[in-house]
Design a protein around this motif. Structure first.
Motif, mmCIF file in Angstrom:
data_model
loop_
_atom_site.group_PDB
_atom_site.id
_atom_site.type_symbol
_atom_site.label_atom_id
_atom_site.label_comp_id
_atom_site.label_asym_id
_atom_site.label_seq_id
_atom_site.Cartn_x
_atom_site.Cartn_y
_atom_site.Cartn_z
ATOM 1 N N CYS A 38 17.656 24.713 -3.865
ATOM 2 C CA CYS A 38 17.523 25.954 -4.620
ATOM 3 C C CYS A 38 16.890 27.002 -3.722
ATOM 4 O O CYS A 38 15.958 26.705 -2.971
ATOM 5 C CB CYS A 38 16.651 25.704 -5.857
ATOM 6 S SG CYS A 38 16.261 27.178 -6.812
ATOM 7 N N PHE A 39 17.412 28.236 -3.786
ATOM 8 C CA PHE A 39 16.841 29.346 -3.014
ATOM 9 C C PHE A 39 16.757 30.553 -3.944
ATOM 10 O O PHE A 39 17.587 31.425 -3.962
ATOM 11 C CB PHE A 39 17.664 29.638 -1.756
ATOM 12 C CG PHE A 39 19.148 29.489 -1.926
ATOM 13 C CD1 PHE A 39 19.941 30.550 -2.305
ATOM 14 C CD2 PHE A 39 19.762 28.255 -1.700
ATOM 15 C CE1 PHE A 39 21.310 30.413 -2.465
ATOM 16 C CE2 PHE A 39 21.128 28.108 -1.848
ATOM 17 C CZ PHE A 39 21.911 29.196 -2.230
ATOM 18 N N SER A 40 15.702 30.568 -4.742
ATOM 19 C CA SER A 40 15.593 31.514 -5.850
ATOM 20 C C SER A 40 14.789 32.751 -5.488
ATOM 21 O O SER A 40 13.724 32.652 -4.880
ATOM 22 C CB SER A 40 14.937 30.827 -7.046
ATOM 23 O OG SER A 40 14.702 31.757 -8.086
ATOM 24 N N PRO A 41 15.254 33.936 -5.932
ATOM 25 C CA PRO A 41 14.463 35.153 -5.740
ATOM 26 C C PRO A 41 13.530 35.448 -6.912
ATOM 27 O O PRO A 41 12.770 36.409 -6.859
ATOM 28 C CB PRO A 41 15.552 36.236 -5.668
ATOM 29 C CG PRO A 41 16.614 35.731 -6.606
ATOM 30 C CD PRO A 41 16.607 34.219 -6.463
ATOM 31 N N GLU A 42 13.590 34.641 -7.986
ATOM 32 C CA GLU A 42 12.915 35.028 -9.234
ATOM 33 C C GLU A 42 11.631 34.246 -9.495
ATOM 34 O O GLU A 42 11.673 33.036 -9.725
ATOM 35 C CB GLU A 42 13.862 34.849 -10.427
ATOM 36 C CG GLU A 42 13.216 35.284 -11.742
ATOM 37 C CD GLU A 42 14.175 35.285 -12.913
ATOM 38 O OE1 GLU A 42 13.723 35.594 -14.028
ATOM 39 O OE2 GLU A 42 15.372 34.979 -12.724
#
Length: 336
Positions: free
Chosen positions: A126-130
């Motif tokens: 996972c590579f989340s900005p949030e």
């Protein structure tokens, strides 16, 4: 481990001021609560510092194979029908996109840049900005994201901020998060409303609309971090409003198991807590890589636009250009 056991474990570590990592799936059926000495055993890696990944000279390629629009339309129509019936105001509808790449999950983890990165063995990355919630001292911050547009479109920022559907969707989520936080906080307010974040991808930039919501927690919040998190789950930005009915609609409309996608991961260092929503998510399904993505649906939503947003979110935020000879078939603080 059940979710109730996970809550108790987080509370116990919190009272002891012992650091721990938590990884909570969307349906809260497979929670992980791990001390530092357990990370290696589970083959887990995470970076919640937003540190840019180093550029790599090695080329990569990335193909995506979205579901047909007609297939997406079935779930979309079901959701919109229920919105008109008054069963929900906003539904986050997601789907699965098979992908192919020459990168393994470990390579994707190493080469992507995001505020919240996590890899669990060879299961998912996972590579989340949030962010979900960040707590320092007794101040809690939440940053719901709602509204996405390709940055290269003419007047992209003005367009997304002026879109009535996007504005209504964002307002609904901000109200939902404020309501959630009011159950655990002594004071809640909106610090910033509808500001723009830019995310760079291998196919160009995306603009995302966020808000910043702040709250003040009781001084003893560290004695019960598990209870605190449980009262806020699932995240409003990836479920909808009202939550209980909307979650039932999601299960019926999507017809697949989200798993850890749209769950929450985070780290408590003994004093502070940081956590992110697990969006921008690639899962290994018996050797087939699948990218899970979605977007918010309201009564004003256009099926084709929402379908295209789902596809636009299938990307890799990498530091080098994709191999231009291979095209996609669709146009379009804490480190371990």
């Amino acid at each position: 481990m059940t979710f109730d056991q996970a809550i108790d474990q987080m509370n116990a570590y919190g009272r002891q001021r012992q650091p721990f990592l938590f990884v909570l799936d969307f349906d809260l059926k497979r929670p992980l609560v791990l001390r530092p000495n357990e990370w290696k055993t589970h083959d887990i890696a995470f970076d919640f510092s937003g540190t840019p990944a180093p550029a790599s000279p090695e080329p990569f390629w990335f193909r995506r194979y979205p579901m047909p629009f007609e297939q997406y339309r079935i779930g979309f129509d079901y959701v919109v029908k229920n919105i008109h019936l008054g069963n929900s105001f906003l539904v986050n509808l997601s789907g699965q996109t098979p992908i192919e790449t020459n990168l393994a999950l470990a390579d994707i983890y190493a080469r992507t840049t995001a505020r919240y990165k996590l890899r669990l063995a060879n299961q998912f990355v996972c590579f989340s900005p949030e962010p979900f919630v960040q707590i320092r001292g007794n101040r809690l911050l939440s940053f719901p994201m709602k509204g996405t547009i390709m940055a290269n479109l003419p007047n992209a920022e003005a367009t997304i901020l002026a879109d009535a559907k996007e504005a209504a969707e964002h307002a609904t989520i901000v109200d939902l998060i404020r309501s959630d936080l009011s159950r655990i906080a002594q004071k809640v307010w909106v610090e910033r409303y509808r500001y723009i974040d830019r995310i760079d991808t291998h196919e160009g930039g995306l603009l995302q609309v966020s808000s910043e919501i702040a709250a003040l927690l009781p001084d003893n919040w560290r004695d019960q971090p598990g209870t605190l998190l449980a009262s806020l789950l699932p995240a409003g930005s990836i479920s909808g409003a009202p939550k209980p009915k909307t979650i039932k609609l999601i299960h019926r409309a999507e017809q697949y198991d989200r798993g850890y996608y749209t769950g929450v991961c985070g780290y408590f260092d003994g004093e502070h807590l940081d956590s992110g929503v697990m969006i921008r998510f690639i899962e290994n399904q018996q050797g087939q890589l699948v990218f899970k993505s979605g977007g918010g649906i309201t009564a004003r939503s256009n099926a084709w636009s929402e379908y295209q947003e789902l596809i636009d979110k299938v990307y890799l935020p990498v530091a080098v250009e994709v191999d231009s000879s291979i095209k996609s078939p669709v146009k379009s603080s804490f480190i371990q």
